[in-house]
Design an enzyme around this catalytic site. Structure first.
Site, PDB file in Angstrom:
ATOM      1  N   GLU A  83       0.841  -1.195   0.000  1.00 19.29           N
ATOM      2  CA  GLU A  83       0.000   0.000   0.000  1.00 19.29           C
ATOM      3  C   GLU A  83       0.878   1.247   0.000  1.00 19.29           C
ATOM      4  O   GLU A  83       1.785   1.378   0.830  1.00 19.29           O
ATOM      5  CB  GLU A  83      -0.901  -0.003   1.239  1.00 19.29           C
ATOM      6  CG  GLU A  83      -1.636   1.282   1.509  1.00 19.29           C
ATOM      7  CD  GLU A  83      -2.517   1.716   0.344  1.00 19.29           C
ATOM      8  OE1 GLU A  83      -2.344   2.857  -0.125  1.00 19.29           O
ATOM      9  OE2 GLU A  83      -3.370   0.913  -0.095  1.00 19.29           O
ATOM     10  N   ASN A 118      -3.875   5.447   1.635  1.00 17.23           N
ATOM     11  CA  ASN A 118      -3.817   4.995   3.035  1.00 17.23           C
ATOM     12  C   ASN A 118      -4.166   3.520   3.070  1.00 17.23           C
ATOM     13  O   ASN A 118      -4.784   2.996   2.134  1.00 17.23           O
ATOM     14  CB  ASN A 118      -4.805   5.772   3.897  1.00 17.23           C
ATOM     15  CG  ASN A 118      -6.225   5.745   3.344  1.00 17.23           C
ATOM     16  OD1 ASN A 118      -6.599   6.624   2.562  1.00 17.23           O
ATOM     17  ND2 ASN A 118      -7.016   4.750   3.715  1.00 17.23           N
ATOM     18  N   MET A 155     -10.018   3.929  -0.255  1.00 21.28           N
ATOM     19  CA  MET A 155     -11.248   4.690  -0.099  1.00 21.28           C
ATOM     20  C   MET A 155     -12.214   3.996   0.858  1.00 21.28           C
ATOM     21  O   MET A 155     -13.166   4.605   1.351  1.00 21.28           O
ATOM     22  CB  MET A 155     -11.910   4.894  -1.460  1.00 21.28           C
ATOM     23  CG  MET A 155     -12.897   6.041  -1.505  1.00 21.28           C
ATOM     24  SD  MET A 155     -12.142   7.682  -1.339  1.00 21.28           S
ATOM     25  CE  MET A 155     -11.533   7.940  -3.021  1.00 21.28           C
ATOM     26  N   THR A 175     -19.204   5.770   2.207  1.00 17.73           N
ATOM     27  CA  THR A 175     -20.480   5.856   2.915  1.00 17.73           C
ATOM     28  C   THR A 175     -21.055   4.494   3.265  1.00 17.73           C
ATOM     29  O   THR A 175     -22.059   4.413   3.973  1.00 17.73           O
ATOM     30  CB  THR A 175     -21.523   6.606   2.076  1.00 17.73           C
ATOM     31  OG1 THR A 175     -21.776   5.880   0.872  1.00 17.73           O
ATOM     32  CG2 THR A 175     -21.051   8.011   1.742  1.00 17.73           C
ATOM     33  N   ALA A 198     -22.624   2.278   1.386  1.00 13.67           N
ATOM     34  CA  ALA A 198     -23.810   1.826   0.646  1.00 13.67           C
ATOM     35  C   ALA A 198     -23.454   0.652  -0.257  1.00 13.67           C
ATOM     36  O   ALA A 198     -22.500   0.718  -1.034  1.00 13.67           O
ATOM     37  CB  ALA A 198     -24.386   2.963  -0.179  1.00 13.67           C
ATOM     38  N   VAL A 258       4.442   0.405  -5.420  1.00 13.87           N
ATOM     39  CA  VAL A 258       4.769  -0.544  -6.490  1.00 13.87           C
ATOM     40  C   VAL A 258       4.884   0.247  -7.785  1.00 13.87           C
ATOM     41  O   VAL A 258       3.921   0.876  -8.235  1.00 13.87           O
ATOM     42  CB  VAL A 258       3.699  -1.638  -6.604  1.00 13.87           C
ATOM     43  CG1 VAL A 258       3.990  -2.546  -7.800  1.00 13.87           C
ATOM     44  CG2 VAL A 258       3.658  -2.471  -5.325  1.00 13.87           C
ATOM     45  N   HIS A 274     -16.907   7.425  -8.040  1.00 13.48           N
ATOM     46  CA  HIS A 274     -17.301   6.075  -8.454  1.00 13.48           C
ATOM     47  C   HIS A 274     -16.779   5.767  -9.855  1.00 13.48           C
ATOM     48  O   HIS A 274     -17.532   5.344 -10.728  1.00 13.48           O
ATOM     49  CB  HIS A 274     -18.830   5.943  -8.436  1.00 13.48           C
ATOM     50  CG  HIS A 274     -19.431   6.009  -7.076  1.00 13.48           C
ATOM     51  ND1 HIS A 274     -20.798   6.117  -6.859  1.00 13.48           N
ATOM     52  CD2 HIS A 274     -18.863   5.970  -5.834  1.00 13.48           C
ATOM     53  CE1 HIS A 274     -21.040   6.155  -5.557  1.00 13.48           C
ATOM     54  NE2 HIS A 274     -19.884   6.068  -4.917  1.00 13.48           N
ATOM     55  N   ASN A 298     -13.199  -0.968  -8.832  1.00 14.12           N
ATOM     56  CA  ASN A 298     -14.318  -0.468  -9.631  1.00 14.12           C
ATOM     57  C   ASN A 298     -14.002  -0.432 -11.111  1.00 14.12           C
ATOM     58  O   ASN A 298     -14.899  -0.541 -11.951  1.00 14.12           O
ATOM     59  CB  ASN A 298     -14.702   0.936  -9.166  1.00 14.12           C
ATOM     60  CG  ASN A 298     -15.267   0.969  -7.764  1.00 14.12           C
ATOM     61  OD1 ASN A 298     -15.642  -0.052  -7.204  1.00 14.12           O
ATOM     62  ND2 ASN A 298     -15.319   2.159  -7.176  1.00 14.12           N
ATOM     63  N   THR A 341     -19.115  -0.428  -4.977  1.00 11.78           N
ATOM     64  CA  THR A 341     -18.169  -1.201  -4.163  1.00 11.78           C
ATOM     65  C   THR A 341     -18.563  -2.663  -4.026  1.00 11.78           C
ATOM     66  O   THR A 341     -17.721  -3.556  -4.153  1.00 11.78           O
ATOM     67  CB  THR A 341     -18.005  -0.563  -2.775  1.00 11.78           C
ATOM     68  OG1 THR A 341     -17.535   0.780  -2.930  1.00 11.78           O
ATOM     69  CG2 THR A 341     -17.016  -1.344  -1.933  1.00 11.78           C
TER      70      THR A 341
END
Length: 515
Positions: free
Chosen positions: A40, A122, A126, A131, A133, A236, A446, A480, A492
């Site tokens: 990461e 991080n 995301m 949120t 959903a 990477v 998105h 995505n 997601t």
């Protein structure tokens, strides 16, 4: 200080968001003898790794976590970290705490571009800021060549801990859905009627609700796996490919600047819909469809104050002072249909997103925000390109976005604005005299399609139905960007479901190598 990176693993995963975590989880469960490493680029924010920032109780620590997620140039320390503050503004480049905007190349002359294009860096990606959903796609949103899609979606719901009933006791949720149903459900199929929004949340015995981040997807099977390694702050820069097969990854340790090559039998690139094709391009993996069919969801928002509701006695605890979701919050879902190609997310808000004329803030939950997402008119020409000479702040190939809204998109946005007005009228009164606000392109966060899945290798897709990159054995993509359909719903869950399919494909192939 220095640290030791593994020299060789069975599976190297680039990116620790929900999709990268899904690969690690499925492989930990199905192949306990396999060695797995997740790399990461961003820092570790909290324990357990991948925690959603809203679950960090201390407000100062939560603010620091958001700042640390904002890439090479975080926002100034005094910038608000409340994700609702300034949310419904007309800013031409909307930026939210925990994310950072694409600094340049986001719009080309004469095009709409993606001025709101943003990313997070991080552990948890995301998934530390979303949120939660998790609606299922329907109609033309579904991927028709995947007969096992419903099974994959169910597994994605398990990994994300999706719950459609976490807020059934929200004070006004039932009334909100009743009014929406009366206005919208005629002629809808039963599974496409107004319903509680499936959310990636966990409701605890004491009533607290916490958000699912990548920590939930990793789960104990991954964290307890002695053959699993998570390496934060590790960029990477290349997927090493030789003789038509992925052989490993080249990693720059951002803590000490060291360069490492980690050999791997399988490589999964699960960055995001912009940085996954970027890494493939930098690695010389450049199929025709790479970066093309870029898909963002045009988003229109509105807010009303519920009419004719009994607010009851004043709550003992003000939910606006709580870091977690609380019972006053409720989320309803208006599913996409082919006849009404929008996805609606209707949220009871703990506070008004705009200043009100009233002297006192209204009862929590009586302000309702409506967000309608449109399905994009997909075009091959909508794309992200990469430079062979210029670099971004990470030293990777600089991005250049080509993106236009078609006449069909403009008509869809206009129809969505009318639809959100009708839904709002069924609920209550507008907060002010402003029209519904349509966010700038890219603000939905998105993005899809840039490493899209296809049924066959016909030049219009990057990967197979199991997410393996065409013509490169052992190389998989996730996120995505793999979604090939013009979905309007939050992506997601679908992306995690496709990651499950890819992880199962690797698991089936992870047999001991012959000497």
């Amino acid at each position: 200080m220095t640290r030791t990176l593994p020299a060789r693993v069975d599976v190297a995963i680039v990116g620790s968001g929900p999709c990268g975590a899904a690969y690690a989880r499925v492989l930990s469960e199905q192949c306990p003898d396999a060695t797995i490493a997740v790399f990461e680029v961003g820092p570790l924010l909290a324990d357990p790794p991948g925690t959603h920032v809203k679950n960090i109780v201390d407000p100062d620590e939560r603010a620091r976590a958001q700042r640390r997620s904002e890439g090479p140039a975080p926002l100034p320390a005094g910038t608000p970290t409340d994700t609702n503050e300034g949310y419904a503004t007309e800013a031409p480049r909307l930026v939210r705490p925990g994310t950072f905007l694409l600094a340049s190349g986001y719009r080309q002359p004469g095009q709409d571009g993606l001025p709101g294009a943003a990313m997070s860096s991080n552990v948890g990606g995301m998934g530390a800021h979303w949120t939660g959903a998790c609606p299922r796609p329907g109609g033309r949103e579904r991927i028709g060549f995947l007969p096992e899609l419903d099974d994959l979606l169910a597994e994605g719901e398990r990994l994300l801990s999706v719950d459609a009933h976490a807020f059934d006791d929200a004070p006004f949720a039932g009334e909100v859905r009743k009014r929406l149903s009366g206005a919208l459900d005629d002629e809808r199929a039963e599974d496409r009627r107004v319903a509680p929004m499936p959310l990636a949340v966990v409701r605890h015995d004491d009533g607290r609700v916490t958000w699912s981040g990548s920590d939930v997807v990793f789960g104990e099977p991954t964290r307890a796996n002695p053959r699993f390694t998570l390496v934060p702050e590790a960029l990477v820069t290349e997927v090493v490919v030789a003789d038509g097969r992925a052989r490993g990854v080249r990693v720059r340790d951002l803590q000490d600047g060291g360069e490492h090559v980690v050999a791997a039998r399988f490589v999964v690139v699960a960055a995001d819909a912009l940085r996954t094709p970027q890494l493939l391009w930098a690695s010389g993996v450049r199929p025709r469809a790479l970066g093309r069919w870029l898909n963002d969801q045009p988003q229109t928002v509105y807010a009303v104050r519920l009419r004719d509701v009994d607010t009851g006695p004043e709550a003992d605890v003000d939910p606006r002072e709580q870091p977690r979701i609380v019972a006053q919050s409720g989320v309803s879902w208006v599913p996409y249909t082919d006849e009404d190609p929008f996805h609606g997310q209707v949220m009871q808000l703990d506070a008004s997103p705009v200043p009100l004329a009233d002297a006192d803030e209204p009862e929590p939950g009586t302000i309702v925000g409506l967000g309608w997402f449109c399905a994009k008119d997909l075009q091959e020409s909508d794309r992200v390109e990469f430079s062979d000479t210029e670099t971004d702040p990470y030293g990777m190939p600089a991005m250049r976005i080509h993106y236009r809204l078609t006449e069909a998109d403009s008509a869809s946005i206009a129809a969505a604005r009318d639809a959100v007005r009708r839904a709002a009228a069924a609920l209550g009164e507008p907060l002010d005299d402003r029209d519904p606000l349509t966010f700038p392109p890219g603000a939905s966060l998105h993005y899809q399609g840039t490493v899209r899945m296809g049924e066959t290798d016909d030049g219009t897709s990057v990967c197979s139905p199991t997410s393996r990159v065409w013509d490169v054995a052992g190389l998989y993509v996730a996120g995505n960007g793999v979604i090939p359909t013009p979905i309007a719903c939050n992506p997601t869950l679908t992306a995690v479901a496709l990651a499950v399919g890819g992880a199962r494909d690797i698991a089936a192939a992870l047999t001991p190598e012959e000497n």
